[in-house]
Design a protein around this motif. Structure first.
Motif, PDB file in Angstrom:
ATOM      1  N   ASN A  83       1.305   0.416  -2.839  1.00 11.03           N
ATOM      2  CA  ASN A  83       2.659   0.845  -3.202  1.00 11.03           C
ATOM      3  C   ASN A  83       3.008   2.199  -2.598  1.00 11.03           C
ATOM      4  O   ASN A  83       4.155   2.448  -2.226  1.00 11.03           O
ATOM      5  CB  ASN A  83       2.802   0.922  -4.729  1.00 11.03           C
ATOM      6  N   VAL A  84       2.013   3.084  -2.530  1.00 12.98           N
ATOM      7  CA  VAL A  84       2.274   4.396  -1.924  1.00 12.98           C
ATOM      8  C   VAL A  84       2.449   4.237  -0.414  1.00 12.98           C
ATOM      9  O   VAL A  84       3.281   4.906   0.202  1.00 12.98           O
ATOM     10  CB  VAL A  84       1.133   5.397  -2.241  1.00 12.98           C
ATOM     11  N   ASN A  85       1.667   3.330   0.159  1.00  8.29           N
ATOM     12  CA  ASN A  85       1.834   3.045   1.585  1.00  8.29           C
ATOM     13  C   ASN A  85       3.240   2.516   1.872  1.00  8.29           C
ATOM     14  O   ASN A  85       3.847   2.838   2.881  1.00  8.29           O
ATOM     15  CB  ASN A  85       0.787   2.032   2.057  1.00  8.29           C
ATOM     16  N   ARG A  86       3.736   1.696   0.939  1.00  9.98           N
ATOM     17  CA  ARG A  86       5.102   1.178   1.090  1.00  9.98           C
ATOM     18  C   ARG A  86       6.106   2.343   1.100  1.00  9.98           C
ATOM     19  O   ARG A  86       7.055   2.369   1.870  1.00  9.98           O
ATOM     20  CB  ARG A  86       5.393   0.218  -0.069  1.00  9.98           C
TER      21      ARG A  86
ATOM     22  N   GLU B  51      13.050  -2.181   0.471  1.00  8.62           N
ATOM     23  CA  GLU B  51      11.752  -2.661   0.008  1.00  8.62           C
ATOM     24  C   GLU B  51      11.784  -4.175  -0.206  1.00  8.62           C
ATOM     25  O   GLU B  51      10.811  -4.867   0.067  1.00  8.62           O
ATOM     26  CB  GLU B  51      11.390  -1.928  -1.286  1.00  8.62           C
ATOM     27  N   LEU B  73       4.912   7.271  -7.080  1.00  7.32           N
ATOM     28  CA  LEU B  73       4.013   6.653  -6.095  1.00  7.32           C
ATOM     29  C   LEU B  73       3.357   7.737  -5.250  1.00  7.32           C
ATOM     30  O   LEU B  73       3.939   8.241  -4.283  1.00  7.32           O
ATOM     31  CB  LEU B  73       4.779   5.677  -5.219  1.00  7.32           C
ATOM     32  N   LEU B  74       2.149   8.117  -5.642  1.00 12.33           N
ATOM     33  CA  LEU B  74       1.408   9.193  -4.978  1.00 12.33           C
ATOM     34  C   LEU B  74      -0.053   8.778  -4.854  1.00 12.33           C
ATOM     35  O   LEU B  74      -0.519   7.901  -5.576  1.00 12.33           O
ATOM     36  CB  LEU B  74       1.507  10.480  -5.800  1.00 12.33           C
ATOM     37  N   PHE B  75      -0.769   9.434  -3.946  1.00 10.54           N
ATOM     38  CA  PHE B  75      -2.197   9.143  -3.756  1.00 10.54           C
ATOM     39  C   PHE B  75      -3.014   9.967  -4.751  1.00 10.54           C
ATOM     40  O   PHE B  75      -3.029  11.196  -4.667  1.00 10.54           O
ATOM     41  CB  PHE B  75      -2.635   9.481  -2.328  1.00 10.54           C
ATOM     42  N   PHE B  87       3.532  13.118   4.083  1.00  9.52           N
ATOM     43  CA  PHE B  87       4.911  12.609   4.108  1.00  9.52           C
ATOM     44  C   PHE B  87       5.744  13.296   5.205  1.00  9.52           C
ATOM     45  O   PHE B  87       6.644  12.669   5.778  1.00  9.52           O
ATOM     46  CB  PHE B  87       5.555  12.732   2.726  1.00  9.52           C
TER      47      PHE B  87
END
Lengths: 243, 199
Positions: A83-86, B51, B73-75, B87
């Motif tokens: 999802n983060v890659n998206r 998306e 949405l983060l690593f 980013f």
């Protein structure tokens, strides 16, 4: 960044180092020294070699453990932050850039695992052509790594992905490619078409003989590339911006 | 016109989530979309940012798009600084300028002290601030925010609205989607998404 994230998972790194030691130690402790005659199936000539069950099993399990470790790692790499890659794709990255960076990270890990396992096996016995044997392990890593990437791209659920890996890796790399099984198997044409066949043959040829494994290497790369193309297509289709 | 949404339809199985949704947005405007949970707000945003593909209809975005999704949405294993670098690379424009902007956004939302902290160790509010900062990094002309102030404390909430005012004055079009809209007087227009229809 991908490697950075991987290196920060210390338990994963520990298991990567520990698992081959466990696999090979169990073989060393349990396999007998009985000599076994088997045919090198991928060579055109009828070539038979005779080696101890222990040495054959050590080489076989080195291939198996490389395939297992890399396929699960590849699956995890592609699934864990999808999802983060998206989001990165929405921000401007091309899906191919992401998949290729995952692949490059994976190739580095494959190289590390192959060298590590090859050096480890040398503690038990001396393989005949170490660089070629390492290359054989890199090939099983490449084939099963690309299989892991393909499954990770195709399947969303983690458990489903694990089951798909187990389904093939267990029966192919973990069982059918064992030269002791293969030598007596019927319908071994089926085994020849499985992904671990050529990489296993390439590692076995390098470990025990002076014959050329070029043919096995070529078909290994071909097989791995097939999985890679599949994963590229599926990953691109899933990740691309849809307008 | 910076955003044009024309006759968007989307269904999941037999469940028609969006039915002929159309809207337009101009620069320097603040629009809101409200709706109950499950009304299709996030679906609409995911279609606008590309998306998901709509079953029917067309989206036109004429400018740089910034998107702050509902989930942060983060690593988990990367730090705040590493996120800005990652980013900034994705946005692909002047990286040093983007990093400077990241620095100023960190200062503005007061999370500079966490810059070397991994995301897994951050609070929900700080993650949300970072997620918003990432959406703002490249100075977008259209900013799409899905439940943007969830997890914000009162001070950050006020800072958020102050920032939206500044962005709008600078020409940015902002679309805020939420299930509970406050500060209604700030908006140029508020849509209600109900049973797949925008009114």
């Amino acid at each position: 960044m991908i490697l950075k994230m991987l290196f920060r998972r210390r338990v994963v790194l520990l298991l990567l180092v520990l698992m081959p030691v466990v696999f090979l130690s169990v073989v060393e402790l349990t396999a007998s020294a009985k000599m076994i005659l088997f045919r090198l199936a991928s060579l055109e000539k009828m070539v038979f070699i005779e080696e101890s069950q222990k040495q054959i099993s050590l080489v076989f399990f080195s291939v198996t453990s490389t395939g297992f470790l890399v396929s699960f790692l590849a699956l995890n790499l592609i699934q864990i932050d999808s999802n983060v890659n998206r989001r990165l794709v929405i921000c401007g990255y091309h899906p191919f850039e992401l998949l290729v960076s995952n692949l490059l990270a994976l190739l580095l890990v494959i190289l590390f695992i192959a060298i590590y396992i090859a050096l480890l096996i040398n503690l038990f016995f001396t393989v005949r052509h170490l660089p070629l044997y390492i290359f054989g392990l890199v090939l099983i890593g490449f084939v099963y790594g690309c299989y892991g990437l393909a499954i990770g791209s195709l399947v969303k659920g983690k458990l489903e992905g694990v089951f798909f890996i187990v389904l093939l890796a267990n029966i192919d790399a973990g069982w059918l490619q064992n030269p002791m099984y293969y030598a007596e198997a019927q319908n071994n044409i089926i085994i020849r078409y499985l992904p671990a066949y050529y990489p296993s043959q390439s590692a076995i040829i390098a470990a025990f003989t002076d014959y050329s494994g070029a043919n096995a290497c070529f078909f290994s790369i071909l097989y791995g590339s097939g999985f890679l193309i599949l994963s590229l297509l599926v990953f691109y289709n899933k990740m691309r911006i849809k307008k | 016109m910076i955003l044009k949404v024309e006759h968007i339809e989307k269904a999941f199985g037999k469940n028609k989530v969006l039915k002929d949704v159309s809207m337009e947005m101009n620069s320097a405007s603040l629009y809101g979309i409200v709706g109950e949970n499950g009304s299709g707000k996030s679906t609409l945003l995911k279609i606008i940012v590309g998306e998901w593909r709509p079953d029917h209809g067309k989206i036109s975005v004429n400018g740089l798009l910034g998107y702050c999704p509902q989930e942060t949405l983060l690593f988990a294993l990367l730090t705040v600084d590493e996120h800005f670098r990652y980013f900034a690379e994705a946005y692909g424009t002047d990286k040093s300028e983007l990093l400077r902007r990241g620095e100023s956004l960190m200062n503005y939302f007061k999370f500079t002290k966490f810059r070397n902290e991994r995301i897994a160790n951050l609070s929900g509010g700080t993650k949300q601030k970072l997620s918003l900062a990432i959406a703002l990094l490249h100075q977008p002309q259209l900013l799409i925010l899905d439940e943007p102030y969830t997890g914000f404390d009162w001070d950050t909430y006020l800072l958020f609205w102050e920032l939206t005012d500044k962005l709008r004055q600078a020409g940015c079009a902002i679309l805020v989607v939420t299930h509970m809209l406050t500060e209604k007087k700030r908006f140029d227009r508020i849509f209600n998404l109900e049973q797949g229809l925008l009114s």
